[in-house]
Design an enzyme around this catalytic site. Structure first.
Site, PDB file in Angstrom:
ATOM      1  CE1 TYR A 295      14.405  -2.057   7.189  1.00 35.16           C
ATOM      2  CE2 TYR A 295      16.569  -1.400   6.387  1.00 35.16           C
ATOM      3  CZ  TYR A 295      15.262  -1.768   6.151  1.00 35.16           C
ATOM      4  OH  TYR A 295      14.820  -1.864   4.839  1.00 35.16           O
TER       5      TYR A 295
ATOM      6  N   GLY B 299       5.183   3.094  -0.589  1.00 37.62           N
ATOM      7  CA  GLY B 299       6.584   2.894  -0.909  1.00 37.62           C
ATOM      8  C   GLY B 299       6.817   2.005  -2.111  1.00 37.62           C
TER       9      GLY B 299
ATOM     10  CB  SER C 165      -0.948   0.003   1.200  1.00 41.61           C
ATOM     11  OG  SER C 165      -0.211   0.104   2.394  1.00 41.61           O
TER      12      SER C 165
END
Length: 296
Positions: free
Chosen positions: A161, A21, A19
């Site tokens: 990350y 990027g 939805s």
């Protein structure tokens, strides 16, 4: 969290994280090239602008609600619905995940780091395991797993990350060997910096010793949007579709799906630098690490 999607031209795909990027860019490119897609997100209202666009062929996209960290039975049920919509899943795109914020790993702490790992790594495994039985049954399929150049670069103060993406890379490489006998292809997609508006908030309880490092990081984050020639999401995702279908930029590659697909000049620079560093260290320390066998 970014959502996902699944499907391709005359192929049917599932893509979690579709939805926004790169996920949204890929969804648009899939549709533009005549393929079908099942797009999933935790909040399906994010798809309303795309679905209300008169240029969107609503007959080739279906939207399902999915949180990739949900219990396995629930994820399996959503995947079953996706398969039932067009009868099969040819391509799974694992691009859902979280950025996790930035800051020294000591400040962020284990609990936060494990939350990021649970989503980025655990969620990828969760969805993939739910899709694999259908691909094994057909002895056909393609699994794309989104990693990151940070898995190789290990950038300053992005440990949660980077760590989660390093785990994803290793998982994708191992999975590729495991499912090759079933004619299932796997590629770890490694994007560089693309203009996606990714949020990078500072996270953690400040520790005075890191004040200078934190300030340097804050400046980096503020200047990130000013970096020159950031990747164009539409171009990047078009290249991805080319590789999966053996068309366009990949038309002369013999239909081969690479184990790693590096997207963006900055990513290629970082990966080559990491490879050179590994080679250099291995050579410099070979006299210490070699000759350790029982018969040496």
């Amino acid at each position: 969290m970014f959502p996902q999607v699944i499907s391709y031209v005359n192929d049917q795909g599932l893509q979690p994280g579709a939805s926004k990027g790169l996920g949204l860019a890929l969804t648009k490119r899939i549709l533009a090239r005549g393929d079908c897609v099942v797009a999933t997100a935790r909040d399906t209202t994010r798809f309303e602008p795309l679905l209300s666009d008169p240029n969107t062929d609503r007959s080739r996209i279906t939207v399902l609600e999915l949180d990739i960290t949900s219990p396995t039975p629930l994820v399996k049920e959503i995947v079953k619905k996706a398969v039932g919509h067009w009868g099969r899943i040819d391509v799974l795109v694992n691009n859902a995940g979280v950025g996790g914020g930035v800051g020294p790993s000591e400040e962020q702490g284990l609990e936060h780091m494990m939350k990021v790992m649970t989503t980025n790594y655990g969620g990828t495994v969760n969805v993939t395991n739910a899709v694999l039985p259908y691909m094994r049954e057909r002895r056909s399929g393609t699994v794309l797993i989104y990693g990151s150049r940070t898995g190789y670069r290990n950038e300053f103060l992005v440990a949660p990350y980077a760590s989660s993406k390093a785990a994803v890379h290793s998982y994708g490489e191992t999975l590729s060997a495991e499912v090759a006998p079933f004619n299932i292809r796997v590629s770890v997609v490694v994007p560089g910096i693309f203009d996606t508006g990714l949020s990078m908030p500072m996270v953690g309880t400040p520790i005075a010793d890191y004040d200078r490092a934190r300030e340097e990081l804050r400046k980096r984050v503020e200047n990130r949007h000013r970096l020159p020639n950031q990747g164009d999401p539409a171009k990047g995702m078009d290249a991805l579709v080319d590789v999966v279908k053996g068309e366009g930029r990949a038309k002369d590659k013999g239909g081969v799906l690479p184990l790693w697909l590096f997207l963006g000049s900055d990513c290629l620079v970082d990966v080559k630098a990491r490879a050179d560093k590994l080679k250099r260290v291995a050579e410099e320390w070979a006299d210490v690490g070699s000759g350790l066998g029982k018969d040496d």
